[in-house]
Design a protein around this motif. Structure first.
Motif, mmCIF file in Angstrom:
data_model
loop_
_atom_site.group_PDB
_atom_site.id
_atom_site.type_symbol
_atom_site.label_atom_id
_atom_site.label_comp_id
_atom_site.label_asym_id
_atom_site.label_seq_id
_atom_site.Cartn_x
_atom_site.Cartn_y
_atom_site.Cartn_z
ATOM 1 N N ILE A 178 -25.340 -10.082 54.711
ATOM 2 C CA ILE A 178 -24.978 -10.472 56.091
ATOM 3 C C ILE A 178 -24.617 -11.959 56.108
ATOM 4 N N ARG A 179 -23.455 -12.275 56.703
ATOM 5 C CA ARG A 179 -23.015 -13.669 56.740
ATOM 6 C C ARG A 179 -23.973 -14.531 57.545
ATOM 7 N N GLU A 216 -23.208 -17.354 59.003
ATOM 8 C CA GLU A 216 -22.565 -18.031 60.137
ATOM 9 C C GLU A 216 -22.390 -17.093 61.342
ATOM 10 N N ASN A 242 -10.650 -2.685 59.464
ATOM 11 C CA ASN A 242 -11.645 -3.445 58.706
ATOM 12 C C ASN A 242 -12.244 -4.576 59.555
ATOM 13 N N ASP A 294 -14.662 -3.266 62.271
ATOM 14 C CA ASP A 294 -15.918 -2.664 61.811
ATOM 15 C C ASP A 294 -17.025 -3.713 61.646
ATOM 16 N N ASP A 339 -22.407 -1.728 65.188
ATOM 17 C CA ASP A 339 -22.766 -0.321 64.973
ATOM 18 C C ASP A 339 -21.907 0.608 65.839
ATOM 19 N N ASN A 372 -24.269 6.066 62.106
ATOM 20 C CA ASN A 372 -23.829 4.679 62.290
ATOM 21 C C ASN A 372 -24.077 4.202 63.722
ATOM 22 N N MET A 418 -20.043 1.878 57.008
ATOM 23 C CA MET A 418 -19.036 2.598 56.197
ATOM 24 C C MET A 418 -18.537 1.772 55.017
ATOM 25 N N SER A 476 -13.553 1.575 55.911
ATOM 26 C CA SER A 476 -12.640 0.991 56.906
ATOM 27 C C SER A 476 -11.211 0.848 56.373
ATOM 28 N N VAL A 516 -7.336 -18.017 64.556
ATOM 29 C CA VAL A 516 -7.071 -18.788 63.335
ATOM 30 C C VAL A 516 -5.860 -19.710 63.555
ATOM 31 N N MET A 538 -15.919 -16.704 69.173
ATOM 32 C CA MET A 538 -15.806 -16.335 67.760
ATOM 33 C C MET A 538 -14.892 -15.118 67.630
ATOM 34 N N ALA A 539 -14.118 -15.088 66.554
ATOM 35 C CA ALA A 539 -13.273 -13.922 66.299
ATOM 36 C C ALA A 539 -13.858 -13.173 65.100
ATOM 37 N N PRO A 540 -13.606 -11.867 64.982
ATOM 38 C CA PRO A 540 -12.912 -10.942 65.873
ATOM 39 C C PRO A 540 -13.611 -10.795 67.237
ATOM 40 N N GLU A 558 -25.457 -5.717 71.912
ATOM 41 C CA GLU A 558 -24.552 -5.036 70.978
ATOM 42 C C GLU A 558 -24.066 -3.678 71.511
HETATM 43 C C1 57M Z 1 -15.215 -7.629 57.691
HETATM 44 N N1 57M Z 1 -17.303 -6.990 58.128
HETATM 45 C C2 57M Z 1 -18.457 -7.247 58.780
HETATM 46 C C3 57M Z 1 -19.850 -3.406 56.602
HETATM 47 C C4 57M Z 1 -18.644 -2.798 57.173
HETATM 48 C C5 57M Z 1 -10.492 -13.943 58.783
HETATM 49 C C6 57M Z 1 -11.799 -13.530 59.339
HETATM 50 C C7 57M Z 1 -11.673 -13.370 60.779
HETATM 51 C C8 57M Z 1 -12.271 -12.249 58.624
HETATM 52 C C9 57M Z 1 -13.485 -11.654 59.238
HETATM 53 C C10 57M Z 1 -13.893 -10.550 58.338
HETATM 54 O O1 57M Z 1 -14.170 -10.737 57.185
HETATM 55 N N2 57M Z 1 -13.877 -9.327 58.868
HETATM 56 C C11 57M Z 1 -13.883 -8.079 58.118
HETATM 57 C C12 57M Z 1 -16.098 -7.354 58.795
HETATM 58 C C13 57M Z 1 -19.730 -6.741 58.060
HETATM 59 O O2 57M Z 1 -19.671 -5.338 57.832
HETATM 60 C C14 57M Z 1 -19.412 -4.871 56.559
HETATM 61 O O3 57M Z 1 -18.044 -4.844 56.292
HETATM 62 C C15 57M Z 1 -17.567 -3.507 56.407
HETATM 63 C C16 57M Z 1 -16.240 -3.455 57.073
HETATM 64 N N3 57M Z 1 -15.323 -4.197 56.336
HETATM 65 O O4 57M Z 1 -18.636 -1.418 57.003
HETATM 66 O O5 57M Z 1 -20.101 -2.935 55.331
HETATM 67 C C17 57M Z 1 -20.874 -7.031 59.002
HETATM 68 O O6 57M Z 1 -20.602 -6.450 60.269
HETATM 69 C C18 57M Z 1 -21.821 -5.939 60.844
HETATM 70 N N4 57M Z 1 -21.698 -4.480 61.029
HETATM 71 C C19 57M Z 1 -22.543 -3.873 61.915
HETATM 72 N N5 57M Z 1 -22.455 -2.511 62.099
HETATM 73 C C20 57M Z 1 -21.530 -1.742 61.435
HETATM 74 O O7 57M Z 1 -21.492 -0.505 61.650
HETATM 75 O O8 57M Z 1 -23.357 -4.520 62.516
HETATM 76 C C21 57M Z 1 -20.753 -3.737 60.358
HETATM 77 C C22 57M Z 1 -20.654 -2.380 60.551
HETATM 78 C C23 57M Z 1 -22.182 -6.438 58.569
HETATM 79 C C24 57M Z 1 -22.931 -6.296 59.888
HETATM 80 O O9 57M Z 1 -23.455 -7.525 60.271
HETATM 81 O O10 57M Z 1 -22.770 -7.260 57.638
HETATM 82 C C25 57M Z 1 -18.555 -8.765 58.975
HETATM 83 O O11 57M Z 1 -18.378 -9.143 60.133
HETATM 84 O O12 57M Z 1 -18.784 -9.439 57.993
HETATM 85 N N6 57M Z 1 -14.430 -12.652 59.446
HETATM 86 C C26 57M Z 1 -15.321 -12.618 60.383
HETATM 87 O O13 57M Z 1 -15.465 -11.621 60.995
HETATM 88 C C27 57M Z 1 -16.055 -13.876 60.705
HETATM 89 N N7 57M Z 1 -15.333 -14.597 61.724
HETATM 90 C C28 57M Z 1 -14.993 -15.897 61.674
HETATM 91 O O14 57M Z 1 -15.282 -16.550 60.703
HETATM 92 N N8 57M Z 1 -14.304 -16.378 62.769
HETATM 93 C C29 57M Z 1 -13.826 -17.712 62.931
HETATM 94 C C30 57M Z 1 -12.279 -17.735 62.870
HETATM 95 C C31 57M Z 1 -11.752 -19.147 62.912
HETATM 96 C C32 57M Z 1 -11.737 -16.883 61.781
HETATM 97 C C33 57M Z 1 -14.147 -18.191 64.320
HETATM 98 O O15 57M Z 1 -13.972 -17.437 65.265
HETATM 99 O O16 57M Z 1 -14.591 -19.313 64.430
HETATM 100 C C34 57M Z 1 -17.386 -13.552 61.335
HETATM 101 N N9 57M Z 1 -18.082 -12.475 60.727
HETATM 102 C C35 57M Z 1 -19.391 -12.346 60.955
HETATM 103 N N10 57M Z 1 -20.055 -13.252 61.513
HETATM 104 N N11 57M Z 1 -20.082 -11.268 60.555
HETATM 105 C C36 57M Z 1 -18.209 -14.750 61.377
HETATM 106 C C37 57M Z 1 -19.502 -14.425 61.978
#
Ligand code: 57M
Length: 358
Positions: free
Chosen positions: A56-57, A59, A189, A192, A195, A254, A262, A267, A305, A319-321, A333
């Motif tokens: 889990i990230r 940030e 992707n 996702d 939950d 889920n 998933m 995704s 971005v 924050m995005a997404p 949530e």
């Molecule tokens: C992956 N994945 C989840 C899980 C799932 C460019 C940037 C915007 C990319 C983006 C990113 O990487 N998104 C794609 C999203 C992750 O889930 C895993 O990944 C799989 C899908 N690919 O199946 O295996 C986390 O999501 C949560 N989760 C649940 N329930 C579910 O059923 O709670 C997932 C499925 C899991 C869990 O916490 O660990 C993810 O988010 O990592 N990046 C971001 O999304 C980041 N955004 C960001 O940095 N935004 C910046 C801008 C400038 C880009 C901003 O707005 O300032 C954020 N991601 C997260 N936290 N998690 C940052 C904060």
């Protein structure tokens, strides 16, 4: 496979039912649901035993830290169940079925490798973005070559709401196909992240495409509704229903609080498959309408971005997404998720309405 049973209907007349798309669509979808439902618990157990949990990230929104260690890669079971149900219920001489499976499995393999690296390295460090992009483009080129050169699919672009306006894209269709499949795969992707958030809109889009495929493959319905007739597309309706059934089965586990995610294996593959279906049945723009939630999530990232870079550090969203924005506005949530589901159903209904408005 069951389709072939209708050949024996001369001896046992009830076997004729296996000829019908609507019958196989319903039972294909039920089969996929049951397979995911029964196969997922042992898979969750296995992943827990192996300690193959989610990183889990740091940030992210802080309450996401409680999700540490939730098993991931549930997409493996979704894909397996879709493949089995498809082999059981569709007419396997239909090339669209094989192209759909090709997209599902190959994009699944990329996601699988990505997830595996992340779990092994215990960091959010999977395949490099560029590596992923190159492989994905390569796969779409193969898809394109089969669809347009081998199967002689048309490269005309049709638009919803407009019955008399079309565009012949010629070779430009290759670029367009890359945009559609990669866009859809990556948008799913990005969505996702909570939950149940991605899987319900996925089921809605699959449902909408099931209807469109059925109509596109029916010469009379297609001409009555002014949508392009695509021979053999009817069988894709069964595949779409199978996608929906498997999606619902996954939602069982889920839904909040998720017992499994998933993963990218789910995704990336499911998103790409929706893109491929939209190209095969010549209803690409419907994906933008029915998949409105995916579009909004992807757009929020592009805007955030872009604006962030342009203004050297300012943001449009907290924050995005987009779902993170609402989380940071202190929506629970499940509230964010259910409201996104509602919007997705509305998007699906609007997409269906385009059948009549043209
Ligand atoms: C992956 N994945 C989840 C899980 C799932 C460019 C940037 C915007 C990319 C983006 C990113 O990487 N998104 C794609 C999203 C992750 O889930 C895993 O990944 C799989 C899908 N690919 O199946 O295996 C986390 O999501 C949560 N989760 C649940 N329930 C579910 O059923 O709670 C997932 C499925 C899991 C869990 O916490 O660990 C993810 O988010 O990592 N990046 C971001 O999304 C980041 N955004 C960001 O940095 N935004 C910046 C801008 C400038 C880009 C901003 O707005 O300032 C954020 N991601 C997260 N936290 N998690 C940052 C904060």
């Amino acid at each position: 496979m069951f389709y072939y049973l209708h050949y024996f209907s001369e001896w046992l007349s009830f076997l004729n039912i296996f000829k019908y798309i609507t019958f196989r669509l319903l039972y294909g979808s039920l089969t996929a649901f049951l397979l995911v439902y029964f196969l997922m618990p042992p898979f969750i157990k296995y992943m827990k035993k192996k300690q193959f949990g989610q990183f889990i990230r740091e940030e992210g929104p802080s309450h996401h830290q409680v999700k540490v260690g939730t098993p991931t890669m549930g997409g493996v079971i979704i894909i397996l169940s879709i493949v089995i149900s498809t082999l059981l219920w569709t007419n396997l001489s239909n090339p669209f079925i094989w192209l759909s499976l090709f997209t599902l499995v190959t994009f699944g393999a990329i996601g699988f490798w990505d997830d595996y690296l992340k779990i092994k390295r215990k960091k959010n460090l999977g395949l490099k973005a560029r590596e992923k992009l190159v492989i994905q483009i390569f796969l779409v080129v193969i898809f394109y070559l089969i669809l347009y050169y081998y199967l002689g699919h048309s490269t005309i672009l049709y638009f919803p709401f407009l019955k008399n306006f079309v565009l012949e894209l010629g070779l430009g269709y290759l670029i367009f196909s890359i945009l559609v499949i990669l866009g859809s795969s990556n948008a799913m992707n990005l969505t996702d992240g909570l939950d149940g958030l991605a899987i319900v809109p996925f089921c809605v889009v699959a449902g909408v495409y099931s209807v469109f495929s059925y109509i596109a493959g029916h010469v009379k319905f297609a001409s009555y509704l002014f949508i392009p007739y695509v021979p053999f597309a009817g069988e894709v309706a069964i595949f779409c229903a199978i996608l929906g059934g498997a999606g619902l089965g996954f939602l069982w586990y889920n839904s909040y609080p998720a017992e499994i995610f998933m993963g990218d294996v789910g995704s990336l593959s499911l998103g790409a498959t929706l893109g491929a279906i939209s190209l095969m049945i010549k209803q690409e723009f419907i994906l933008l309408i029915a998949g409105g939630v995916f579009v909004a999530e992807a757009l929020s990232v592009i805007l955030q971005v872009g604006y962030f870079k342009l203004t050297k550090g300012k943001r449009i969203f907290k924050m995005a997404p987009l779902h993170h924005h609402f989380e940071l506005l202190n929506w629970k949530e499940s509230k964010v998720v259910i409201r996104f589901w509602i919007i997705s159903v509305i998007c699906g209904l609007i997409a269906l309405s385009t059948l009549k408005i043209r």
